[in-house]
Design a protein around this motif. Structure first.
Motif, PDB file in Angstrom:
ATOM      1  N   GLY A 106     115.909  79.099  32.924  1.00  9.93           N
ATOM      2  CA  GLY A 106     116.241  78.089  33.527  1.00  9.93           C
ATOM      3  C   GLY A 106     116.882  78.438  35.104  1.00  9.93           C
ATOM      4  N   VAL A 107     117.617  77.656  35.776  1.00 11.95           N
ATOM      5  CA  VAL A 107     117.993  78.062  36.983  1.00 11.95           C
ATOM      6  C   VAL A 107     119.346  77.695  37.175  1.00 11.95           C
ATOM      7  CG1 VAL A 107     117.695  77.458  39.480  1.00 11.95           C
ATOM      8  CG2 VAL A 107     115.665  77.768  38.261  1.00 11.95           C
ATOM      9  N   ASN A 108     120.123  78.657  37.650  1.00  8.69           N
ATOM     10  CA  ASN A 108     121.521  78.139  37.790  1.00  8.69           C
ATOM     11  C   ASN A 108     121.999  77.917  39.320  1.00  8.69           C
ATOM     12  OD1 ASN A 108     122.223  79.291  35.331  1.00  8.69           O
ATOM     13  ND2 ASN A 108     123.056  81.359  35.886  1.00  8.69           N
ATOM     14  N   TYR A 109     121.507  78.544  40.368  1.00  2.88           N
ATOM     15  CA  TYR A 109     121.715  77.956  41.821  1.00  2.88           C
ATOM     16  C   TYR A 109     120.473  78.010  42.475  1.00  2.88           C
ATOM     17  CZ  TYR A 109     126.778  78.648  40.966  1.00  2.88           C
ATOM     18  OH  TYR A 109     128.171  78.445  40.605  1.00  2.88           O
ATOM     19  N   ILE A 110     120.597  76.904  43.576  1.00  4.20           N
ATOM     20  CA  ILE A 110     119.570  77.178  44.554  1.00  4.20           C
ATOM     21  C   ILE A 110     120.355  77.345  45.808  1.00  4.20           C
ATOM     22  CG2 ILE A 110     117.629  75.893  43.555  1.00  4.20           C
ATOM     23  CD1 ILE A 110     118.550  73.372  44.787  1.00  4.20           C
ATOM     24  N   ILE A 111     119.980  78.211  46.599  1.00  7.30           N
ATOM     25  CA  ILE A 111     120.476  78.653  48.110  1.00  7.30           C
ATOM     26  C   ILE A 111     119.583  78.310  49.168  1.00  7.30           C
ATOM     27  CG2 ILE A 111     121.652  80.459  49.271  1.00  7.30           C
ATOM     28  CD1 ILE A 111     121.462  82.136  46.560  1.00  7.30           C
ATOM     29  N   ARG A 112     120.175  77.493  49.982  1.00  6.09           N
ATOM     30  CA  ARG A 112     119.786  76.936  51.387  1.00  6.09           C
ATOM     31  C   ARG A 112     119.510  78.188  52.253  1.00  6.09           C
ATOM     32  NH1 ARG A 112     122.436  71.280  52.710  1.00  6.09           N
ATOM     33  NH2 ARG A 112     123.641  72.753  53.886  1.00  6.09           N
ATOM     34  N   PRO A 113     118.593  78.078  53.151  1.00  9.39           N
ATOM     35  CA  PRO A 113     118.655  79.286  53.973  1.00  9.39           C
ATOM     36  C   PRO A 113     119.811  79.360  54.903  1.00  9.39           C
ATOM     37  CG  PRO A 113     116.755  77.672  54.154  1.00  9.39           C
ATOM     38  CD  PRO A 113     117.669  77.197  53.396  1.00  9.39           C
ATOM     39  N   ASP A 114     120.641  78.554  55.093  1.00 14.12           N
ATOM     40  CA  ASP A 114     122.029  78.789  55.510  1.00 14.12           C
ATOM     41  C   ASP A 114     122.950  79.104  54.744  1.00 14.12           C
ATOM     42  OD1 ASP A 114     122.707  76.530  54.140  1.00 14.12           O
ATOM     43  OD2 ASP A 114     123.401  75.269  55.678  1.00 14.12           O
ATOM     44  N   GLY A 115     122.659  79.442  53.551  1.00 14.07           N
ATOM     45  CA  GLY A 115     123.891  80.229  52.603  1.00 14.07           C
ATOM     46  C   GLY A 115     124.264  79.025  51.810  1.00 14.07           C
ATOM     47  N   ARG A 116     124.411  77.935  51.970  1.00 13.37           N
ATOM     48  CA  ARG A 116     124.809  76.949  50.864  1.00 13.37           C
ATOM     49  C   ARG A 116     124.390  77.215  49.586  1.00 13.37           C
ATOM     50  NH1 ARG A 116     127.499  72.465  52.612  1.00 13.37           N
ATOM     51  NH2 ARG A 116     127.523  71.540  50.602  1.00 13.37           N
ATOM     52  N   ARG A 117     125.303  77.219  48.557  1.00 17.36           N
ATOM     53  CA  ARG A 117     124.845  77.309  47.238  1.00 17.36           C
ATOM     54  C   ARG A 117     124.932  76.103  46.547  1.00 17.36           C
ATOM     55  NH1 ARG A 117     125.089  82.758  45.737  1.00 17.36           N
ATOM     56  NH2 ARG A 117     125.086  82.192  43.499  1.00 17.36           N
ATOM     57  N   ILE A 118     123.786  75.748  45.756  1.00 16.42           N
ATOM     58  CA  ILE A 118     123.868  74.347  44.974  1.00 16.42           C
ATOM     59  C   ILE A 118     123.703  74.510  43.769  1.00 16.42           C
ATOM     60  CG2 ILE A 118     122.781  72.303  44.582  1.00 16.42           C
ATOM     61  CD1 ILE A 118     121.528  72.851  47.648  1.00 16.42           C
ATOM     62  N   ARG A 150     121.645  83.969  30.448  1.00 23.80           N
ATOM     63  CA  ARG A 150     121.937  82.754  31.028  1.00 23.80           C
ATOM     64  C   ARG A 150     122.612  82.753  32.353  1.00 23.80           C
ATOM     65  NH1 ARG A 150     118.149  79.327  29.398  1.00 23.80           N
ATOM     66  NH2 ARG A 150     118.515  78.625  27.189  1.00 23.80           N
ATOM     67  N   GLU A 151     123.391  84.094  31.936  1.00 30.77           N
ATOM     68  CA  GLU A 151     124.307  84.232  33.309  1.00 30.77           C
ATOM     69  C   GLU A 151     123.646  85.185  34.303  1.00 30.77           C
ATOM     70  OE1 GLU A 151     127.641  83.000  33.750  1.00 30.77           O
ATOM     71  OE2 GLU A 151     127.352  81.868  32.024  1.00 30.77           O
ATOM     72  N   LEU A 152     123.008  85.866  33.833  1.00 33.07           N
ATOM     73  CA  LEU A 152     122.234  86.856  35.034  1.00 33.07           C
ATOM     74  C   LEU A 152     120.903  86.425  35.444  1.00 33.07           C
ATOM     75  CD1 LEU A 152     122.500  89.926  32.275  1.00 33.07           C
ATOM     76  CD2 LEU A 152     124.005  89.778  34.471  1.00 33.07           C
ATOM     77  N   THR A 153     121.267  86.388  36.773  1.00 35.08           N
ATOM     78  CA  THR A 153     119.956  85.819  37.606  1.00 35.08           C
ATOM     79  C   THR A 153     119.142  86.822  38.561  1.00 35.08           C
ATOM     80  OG1 THR A 153     121.487  85.272  39.420  1.00 35.08           O
ATOM     81  CG2 THR A 153     121.104  83.555  37.620  1.00 35.08           C
ATOM     82  N   VAL A 154     118.054  86.397  38.735  1.00 36.61           N
ATOM     83  CA  VAL A 154     117.275  87.150  39.744  1.00 36.61           C
ATOM     84  C   VAL A 154     116.719  86.422  40.670  1.00 36.61           C
ATOM     85  CG1 VAL A 154     114.713  88.205  39.952  1.00 36.61           C
ATOM     86  CG2 VAL A 154     116.029  88.295  37.795  1.00 36.61           C
ATOM     87  N   PRO A 155     117.203  86.545  42.039  1.00 40.07           N
ATOM     88  CA  PRO A 155     116.785  85.782  43.210  1.00 40.07           C
ATOM     89  C   PRO A 155     115.201  85.699  43.576  1.00 40.07           C
ATOM     90  CG  PRO A 155     117.718  87.656  44.043  1.00 40.07           C
ATOM     91  CD  PRO A 155     117.504  87.852  42.577  1.00 40.07           C
ATOM     92  N   VAL A 156     114.913  84.379  43.758  1.00 39.68           N
ATOM     93  CA  VAL A 156     113.417  84.255  43.980  1.00 39.68           C
ATOM     94  C   VAL A 156     113.198  83.286  45.200  1.00 39.68           C
ATOM     95  CG1 VAL A 156     111.060  83.222  43.214  1.00 39.68           C
ATOM     96  CG2 VAL A 156     112.932  84.179  41.668  1.00 39.68           C
TER      97      VAL A 156
END
Ligand SMILES: [Mg+2]
Ligand SMILES: [Zn+2]
Ligand SMILES: [Zn+2]
Lengths: 887, 87
Positions: free
Chosen positions: A382-394, A346-352
């Protein structure tokens, strides 16, 4: 990041900082030893002056106006009340004082010599020549000047300067103050500096004596606020406080005309503080300590050693997207898999990266939120974060998941949780060879440990007594591709060290395969089905009909997991020393394992067939069918082994070593006879009648004779014991099949432990002339020198136990010494080889392109694919072709 | 006993001096410039032994070394004489 090279280093110049330069670098002259005022605001011109940078959010740097993360930090400086020596340059200062005149400052060489040497020095290019050669030239010149007691230039008398470590210079017992030292160094003319390999434009010797001290930026020595709200300063700041305080007191004492003695004491104290500020482990002075008694970590300590900046932060870094936990075995996983605990997954993520093709499916994943489970409560990605093209993390939560799934667009990045089938890197330290880090595909499992197939213990050198391992999640496509193509466990089955398989069955796998194939036992249909249940094979072998019932033979069951066209002929470990006929096999043909067209006909499967390092079946399958088939074979073999041995049952215990009463007394008898014989040998030796063997002294020959005598009895007792322990004995099965232990260990338990040794000889150290006070001095009899007559099972008497512990300790010391030595050797080798590469022509080159080898290994052969170091095994290939099925 | 010739020792591979005229051919074959070839110290005993045969050898001369190899029979290696001091 734009990539490419933005700047290239053209040259590096080493120089000394002059006092003027230190002042020029400085943004503030620090005059007070205080740091913060009562409100917690930095005091002006104090050690935390805002001109030197900011570490507190909200404040702005007084020099550049930057906030916490923007200001790079700026230097300050302290004006010293009196000059002090820089410990880092003590050796150089000594050389200057030794080889120059104390009056006129010239180097103590005659004008002729100067002209002669100057020509030589001007001949070499200081910027490009080997520093070692320049150093040697300089040393030669200064060594010539040093012993002269009269200056060749002004004729003044010279005195010998002695360095009283670490920082005191004396001349005939009288101290030369740093001030005096500095004045002498100032007198050395620029043109003489060439002999010290110094460039006078950037390095004057007197700069090695400090009159101003540079104060590092606050970013370098940030203060930390403890949980209690208390402020704690960095060690460097503490040291600087000391320096300023003493410097101030020294200035006051000097200005109001205090007694010379007090001034000198303060001056020495200042020297101590400055010295420990640079290096708190200077030999000859006690390290400066914290109130708690902990030694301060000052400049040198920050850089030096394993925990220093270089080895700890620059050569080795901590990384994100990694996990570490305890490992445990899981025989139902493939060698290519690794079990990852849910909690870690759950903590380890892969960026897509979102594109038009994956947008919809990614949306579905985001909708699930950050902790989804299916209807059975099983893990779902599941998903932990989504990252906008400007680098902001949600951050994605269960509440905003739905909404966030709609927000994503092409070009966004989604940090998805780990999923079954993801490729990851798995590693166990010490990483001594490339198989210490391999890639596995993920299986998500409950509980808290990483799990993997037991066959992979060997390359990682892992066991499960609490070992921990690291897992790294690959973040880029290129790396994932590399991991899949070259780093997977199946690609690493062959070792580059010896050109054979390093992965294979261990312990119970070997025992199990041995039991399954030795003497080819028959199993009923029910039992066979049960065993085969562990495999992904759904055909049954050819049955053997007996008493109108179907039976299946062990070798036929084993054959199921072999590739259908495999042909092999080799010796099992069991029969490795057999000549005509193997004493352990019923059928004479069984001394050789014989496999034709994937069917095992003769022999016994044991360590030689499937073990790591030796496993010849694994080796042949890998060569003939490739890594995938080899991995499949290992997977199936380990599963079948576990299935079979858990169905059959296998255990060992102390009763395995029971031997008849008369065997015990026979062993006792031969051992006391041996002691007798040894006593006789010693008697002849005492009488001086013992014959020395060629090239040896009498004593040496006697020792050898005794040693061989003790060896003989141990072997004999082993023979007696093992005569009663046949292949029905579990311990013997393990030893003979190569699963664990050797026959020697069995004879130690059942028969006799035998002679203990240190460095290959009998025990001889301890008390004067004897090993223990229980013996007479000079007693060199069997028992006095570590001959253990008891067996482990009967138990050792206290004297024997002591002797045994001495022998046992040697092994422990050896491993301790070996690991540290080989570790250092390994480090040096790796550093020497790290940037060599093999090009398309198999030429080995360094980064410049200079050739190391014209063909890799001089023959261009990849040892991994070689046949135990040889290029091809012609005999085997001929045999294989001979038996090929003609269709 | 006369001076011992290291080149005749069993463990020392064959060392041959490449004639100046053939150097270009060798370099072309290897597709390499001379400065990238492996170096050999002019103090190396084998170089001294070759000097006994050919007279003084200048820095930059190429030596061809033929080593026995258990896998390919013989392997060929080239080294350039260098005046550098090796550590
Ligand atoms: Mg362990
Ligand atoms: Zn700033
Ligand atoms: Zn003088």
């Amino acid at each position: 990041m734009t990539g490419g090279i933005s700047k290239r280093i053209y040259r590096i110049q080493f120089a000394l900082l002059s006092p003027d330069e230190v002042r020029k670098l400085s943004q503030v002259k620090v005059i007070t030893a205080d740091t913060y005022d009562d409100d917690g605001y930095p005091i002006e011109r104090g050690l935390m002056d805002l001109h030197m940078g900011v570490i507190e959010p909200g404040l702005k740097c007084a020099t550049c106006g930057g906030k916490v993360d923007e200001c790079p930090g700026h230097f300050g400086h302290i004006e010293m009340a009196m000059p002090v020596l820089h410990v880092g340059f003590i050796k150089e200062i000594k050389t200057f004082l030794d080889s120059t005149c104390k009056v006129c400052g010239r180097i103590k060489l005659t004008p002729d010599e100067i002209a002669n040497y100057r020509a030589k020095f001007e001949d070499i290019d200081m910027a490009t020549s080997d520093p070692e050669i320049i150093g040697m030239m300089s040393k030669k010149v200064t060594d010539e000047a040093t012993p002269r007691l009269v200056c060749p230039h002004c004729g003044s008398q010279q005195k010998k300067v002695i360095l009283d470590k670490p920082t005191t210079f004396r001349e005939e017992g009288i101290k030369v103050t740093p001030k005096e030292v500095r004045e002498r160094l100032e007198r050395i003319p620029d043109e003489d500096l060439i002999f010290f390999a110094l460039n006078h434009e950037v390095a004057r010797p007197e700069w090695m004596v400090l009159t101003v001290l540079s104060v590092p930026p606050i970013n370098v020595r940030p203060s930390i606020t403890l949980e209690t709200g208390e402020r704690s300063e960095d060690d460097l700041t503490h040291k600087l406080v000391d320096i300023i305080r003493i410097s101030q007191r020294l200035r006051e004492s000097r200005d109001n005309g205090s007694p010379q003695l007090i001034i000198e004491d303060l001056w020495d104290l200042l020297q101590f503080h400055v010295t420990t500020y640079f290096d708190n482990q200077t030999a000859g002075i006690p390290p400066a300590r914290h109130r708690s008694g902990r030694a301060l970590k000052t400049l040198v300590q920050r850089l030096k050693g394993k925990e220093g900046r270089f080895r700890s932060n620059l050569s080795g870094k901590r990384v994100n997207f990694s996990a570490r936990t305890v490992i445990s075995p899981e025989p139902f996983l493939s060698v290519n898999e690794v079990g990852v605990p849910e909690k870690a997954a759950r903590e380890l993520t892969v960026p897509v990266t979102v594109n038009i093709f994956n947008m919809e499916s990614i949306r579905e994943v985001i909708k699930r939120g950050s902790g989804p489970r299916d209807e059975f409560g099983r893990y779902v990605t599941g998903v932990n974060y989504i990252i906008r093209p400007d680098g902001r993390r949600i951050k994605v939560t269960d509440q905003n998941a739905e909404e966030n799934s709609k927000r994503i667009e092409v070009g966004w990045t989604v940090e998805r949780q780990l999923m079954e089938g993801d490729i990851v890197l798995f590693n166990r330290q010490p990483s001594l060879h490339r198989m210490s880090m391999m890639s596995h595909t993920v299986r998500i499992l409950p509980d808290q440990t990483f799990r993997f197939n037991l066959a992979v213990c060997t390359p990682y050198n892992a066991d499960f007594d609490g070992d921990e391992m690291n897992l790294h999640i690959i973040q880029k496509e290129e790396a994932r591709a590399e991991a899949r193509i070259i780093m997977k466990v199946q690609e690493q089955i062959m070792s580059p060290r010896f050109g054979g398989p390093i992965i294979g069955g261990i312990h119970d796998h070997i025992t199990s395969m041995f039991l399954l194939t030795h003497d080819n036992p028959l199993y009923s249909e029910e039992r066979t089905v049960h065993m085969l249940n562990y495999l992904d094979i759904d055909e049954m072998p050819e049955p053997v009909i007996k008493d109108c019932k179907k039976y299946y033979s062990g070798r036929d069951i084993f054959s199921l997991i072999l590739p259908k066209t495999l042909n092999m002929r080799f010796r099992s470990k069991l029969c490795s020393s057999a000549k005509e006929r193997c004493e352990y096999e019923k059928e004479p043909e069984d001394k050789e394992v014989y496999i034709v067209n994937g069917r095992m006909i003769h022999g016994t499967i044991d360590e030689a067939a499937i073990g790591p390092f030796s496993g010849i079946i694994v080796d042949r399958i890998f060569r003939k069918y490739g890594p995938e088939e080899a991995a499949k074979f290992i997977d199936r073999m380990t599963r079948l082994a576990v299935g079979f041995i858990s169905y059959r049952g296998f255990s060992t215990g102390i009763s395995d070593y029971d031997i008849p009463e008369d065997a015990v007394s026979r062993i006792e008898e031969i051992s006391s006879q041996a002691v007798e014989r040894i006593n006789k040998l010693i008697e002849t030796f005492r009488k001086g009648l013992f014959q020395a063997s060629p090239g040896r002294s009498v004593e040496e020959s006697l020792e050898i004779e005794i040693l061989s005598e003790t060896g003989k009895v141990r072997d004999e007792s082993g023979k007696i014991a093992s005569a009663y322990l046949g292949l029905t004995n579990p311990s013997v099965i393990m030893a003979r099949s190569g699963a664990r232990a050797k026959m020697l260990n069995i004879s130690e338990v059942a028969g006799m432990v035998g002679q203990q040794s240190v460095r290959g000889g009998r025990l001889n150290r301890g008390y004067y002339n004897r090993t223990l006070p229980h013996f007479k001095p000079g007693d060199i009899g069997a028992l006095a020198r570590g001959f253990v007559q008891s067996s482990y099972k009967s138990g050792l008497n206290p004297l024997e136990y002591f002797m045994h512990s001495i022998g046992g300790r040697e092994g422990l010391v050896d491993t301790a010494v070996r690991t540290s030595r080989s570790g250092y050797m390994q480090r040096r080798l790796i550093n020497a080889f790290e940037d060599l590469k093999v090009d398309e022509d198999r030429r080995v080159q360094d980064t410049v392109g200079a050739v190391i080898q014209f063909k890799y290994g001089e023959d261009g052969v990849d040892p991994t694919r070689s046949d135990k170091g040889k290029t091809v095994d012609v005999d085997y290939n001929a045999f294989d072709i001979e038996n090929e099925v003609v269709e | 006993m006369g001076k011992f010739n290291v080149l005749q020792h069993d463990l020392v591979p064959e060392h041959h001096l490449v004639p100046v005229g053939e150097e270009d051919k060798v370099l072309k074959e290897l597709d390499i410039s001379k400065d990238l070839l492996p170096k050999i110290s002019r103090n190396d005993p084998t170089v001294k032994a070759l000097e006994d045969i050919h007279g003084k050898l200048d820095n930059g001369r190429i030596i061809k070394i033929i080593r026995k190899s258990p896998t390919v029979g013989y392997s060929i290696y080239y080294r350039v004489i260098s005046g550098e001091v090796f550590k």
